[in-house]
Design an enzyme around this catalytic site. Sequence first.
Site, PDB file in Angstrom:
ATOM      1  N   HIS A  37       0.837  -1.204   0.000  1.00 42.63           N
ATOM      2  CA  HIS A  37       0.000   0.000   0.000  1.00 42.63           C
ATOM      3  C   HIS A  37       0.867   1.248   0.000  1.00 42.63           C
ATOM      4  O   HIS A  37       0.536   2.254  -0.627  1.00 42.63           O
ATOM      5  CB  HIS A  37      -0.887   0.019   1.249  1.00 42.63           C
ATOM      6  CG  HIS A  37      -2.162  -0.735   1.069  1.00 42.63           C
ATOM      7  ND1 HIS A  37      -2.891  -1.232   2.098  1.00 42.63           N
ATOM      8  CD2 HIS A  37      -2.823  -1.055  -0.055  1.00 42.63           C
ATOM      9  CE1 HIS A  37      -3.967  -1.826   1.633  1.00 42.63           C
ATOM     10  NE2 HIS A  37      -3.939  -1.745   0.316  1.00 42.63           N
ATOM     11  N   GLU A  63      -1.093 -13.691 -18.311  1.00 46.15           N
ATOM     12  CA  GLU A  63      -0.360 -13.558 -17.042  1.00 46.15           C
ATOM     13  C   GLU A  63       0.295 -14.870 -16.640  1.00 46.15           C
ATOM     14  O   GLU A  63       1.112 -14.908 -15.727  1.00 46.15           O
ATOM     15  CB  GLU A  63      -1.314 -13.136 -15.921  1.00 46.15           C
ATOM     16  CG  GLU A  63      -1.951 -11.792 -16.151  1.00 46.15           C
ATOM     17  CD  GLU A  63      -2.992 -11.473 -15.106  1.00 46.15           C
ATOM     18  OE1 GLU A  63      -2.698 -10.698 -14.202  1.00 46.15           O
ATOM     19  OE2 GLU A  63      -4.123 -12.004 -15.207  1.00 46.15           O
ATOM     20  N   ASP A  78       2.211 -10.319 -13.030  1.00 45.78           N
ATOM     21  CA  ASP A  78       2.032 -11.740 -12.729  1.00 45.78           C
ATOM     22  C   ASP A  78       2.866 -12.625 -13.656  1.00 45.78           C
ATOM     23  O   ASP A  78       3.418 -13.640 -13.221  1.00 45.78           O
ATOM     24  CB  ASP A  78       0.548 -12.120 -12.809  1.00 45.78           C
ATOM     25  CG  ASP A  78      -0.157 -11.828 -11.496  1.00 45.78           C
ATOM     26  OD1 ASP A  78       0.391 -12.192 -10.442  1.00 45.78           O
ATOM     27  OD2 ASP A  78      -1.232 -11.212 -11.525  1.00 45.78           O
ATOM     28  N   CYS A 133      -0.573  -4.270 -19.923  1.00 48.87           N
ATOM     29  CA  CYS A 133      -1.172  -3.451 -18.866  1.00 48.87           C
ATOM     30  C   CYS A 133      -0.474  -3.673 -17.536  1.00 48.87           C
ATOM     31  O   CYS A 133      -0.875  -3.118 -16.522  1.00 48.87           O
ATOM     32  CB  CYS A 133      -2.669  -3.715 -18.746  1.00 48.87           C
ATOM     33  SG  CYS A 133      -3.063  -5.414 -18.345  1.00 48.87           S
TER      34      CYS A 133
HETATM   35  C1  PEP Z   1      -0.449  -7.848 -13.943  1.00 47.98           C
HETATM   36  O1  PEP Z   1      -0.415  -8.936 -13.365  1.00 47.98           O
HETATM   37  O2  PEP Z   1       0.501  -7.390 -14.614  1.00 47.98           O
HETATM   38  C2  PEP Z   1      -1.651  -7.004 -13.832  1.00 47.98           C
HETATM   39  C3  PEP Z   1      -1.803  -5.917 -14.563  1.00 47.98           C
HETATM   40  O3  PEP Z   1      -2.588  -7.379 -12.919  1.00 47.98           O
HETATM   41  P1  PEP Z   1      -2.447  -7.084 -11.334  1.00 47.98           P
HETATM   42  O4  PEP Z   1      -1.194  -6.273 -11.107  1.00 47.98           O
HETATM   43  O5  PEP Z   1      -3.666  -6.364 -10.927  1.00 47.98           O
HETATM   44  O6  PEP Z   1      -2.349  -8.465 -10.781  1.00 47.98           O
HETATM   45 MG    MG Z   2      -2.226  -9.723 -12.506  1.00 41.96          MG
END
Ligand code: PEP
Ligand code: MG
Length: 588
Positions: free
Chosen positions: A208, A445, A469, A516
């Site tokens: 956080h 992922e 991920d 992303c």
């Molecule tokens: C990722 O895993 O890169 C992703 C965008 O999802 P999160 O970070 O929310 O797991």
């Molecule tokens: Mg993710």
Amino acid sequence: MGEGTDAAPGPVAAPPPPPSPQVDLPEGQLAGTLAAPGYAIGTARWLRVAEIAVPVDGQGPVVEGARLDRALSAVRDRLAARDGTEAGAGAAIRAAHIAFLDDPDLRDAADRDVAAGRDAGHAWRNATRAQAATLRRLGDARLAERADDLLDLERQVLGELTGIVEEETAFAPGTILIADDLLPSQVMALDPACVVGLVVERGGPTSHVAILAATMGLPALVAIGAPIGGIADGATLILDADGGIVHVAPDDAMLTAAHGQAHARAAARAAALEQAEQTCITADGVRIEAFANLGSAEDAVVAMANGAEGSGLLRTEFLFLERDHAPDADEQAALYGTIAATLQGRPLIVRLLDVGGDKPASYLPIAAEENPALGLRGIRVALAMPDILETQLRAILSVRPAGQCRIMIPMVASVGEITAVRQVVDRLRAELGIGERVEVGIMVETPAAAVTSATLAAHADFLSIGTNDLTQYALAMDRGNPAVAGGIDGLHPAVLQLIAHTTDGARRRGRWVGVCGGLASDRLAVPLLIGLGVTELSASPRFVPELKALVRRLDSRACHGLAIRALAAASPREVRAMVREFLLEVAA
Ligand code: PEP
Ligand code: MG
């Protein structure tokens, strides 16, 4: 039990400090893990938090029960008064604190101690620490961060009970804060006009504190380890968060160079912001969509102010966490509709709920797991709980104009998951009389999705790589574990090869690929991603202007050559050095 005060640290075993990431560094430099990007020059100031002392024995259950009631409502009122004054991450953390204040288990545990004659503060401390210890024992880094939230709340309530005002948060302009660890509320209380950076011994890149620092535009390095003790109060520091380095007491020549660097960065950001509304095209004419990742309606406003061309990832779990029941279709539809309206018709890629495992929602019946990152999470949860999936899809499909919202499935590992979601989407479209096509894409992922991308792409309208991920699963390194934080780098050649596999498979099916995950906000990653065939980058909202400015300077064919060389590199460090050199040439 006799008189006395209860100032002992208590039963919460903090995790051991991370192994020091210092390798072959010149004297006066310390390495850490990037938690929030940026560059700052300032004066070191240690934040040392003294334990708040409270008596063990109280003045009787009636008096102490009433004191605890008053303290809890005062803290709740204070938190509620901040409603609407902060953006996404701050609001989510405040909601987490309020949820803990209202947690009946926590209150019951404190009441038992009060009934046994203990002081309200002692009782509250025992209750919060017992629960924090349980969270830490589960061995999951994100739950351990929840434990930090609890300890944060403990301090707020004890402060209220004892009248001890929190430690000074007014720092001189140009302060770089140094700490063993930081609590979310401590960061929220900082004035970014005075504190210009954070350097933390422990912490994790996804904590956080990291999210808040990025939201506030504060460069931050975490997981420095024990060598942080070598930073003296008052020392001059150059904090290069992107480079993962803090320079302690630099000489005059270094300092002059650093000031030059800081000015150049500020000027580049101002220039990029001025041109943020322009379309994003490489120097040789390849269109790259510059999107923003969103976690709240406030983020959408920031994204628009920074020239985002749409959103490549709306993390809908922010609406589902820290509460005791799932939001209904109306509540969800209102939020998605507000965000879509803020984006004024630009594409909004709504990710289906990505909870479970490391992002627990207490009301979902998911049993405790030994390996949450490999357990019931992402789309596996939605398919196991069809009501949750259907409600969310109804809410997304209700947004007008139809088609502005695209649907994205998280944590896909096989074709069956895509076809299962598509069946529900098609059934609901028929039921709701929606004639327009609604795109359904997937997140890449898992290594499984990357290597079978051609097969998956036959069933998906687009693919978006979640590099956070994907990196954790490719390298088998928990993204939230400070002990391995120094090794987690999405520019590892193994991850790049998986990205290359993904774009290759998608191209064969005529599908576009975006990114992303965090790599889209990493300027050293951008030329490589474009070189590997990625055509949409969804970054943190504040990075969008720089992303667009950088893309305009790049030649996609040169990026391709660079990417081919990077795929064969021996280490992420070698890849980063290669890209730095490449960007110097581009700038020349
Ligand atoms: C990722 O895993 O890169 C992703 C965008 O999802 P999160 O970070 O929310 O797991
Ligand atoms: Mg993710």
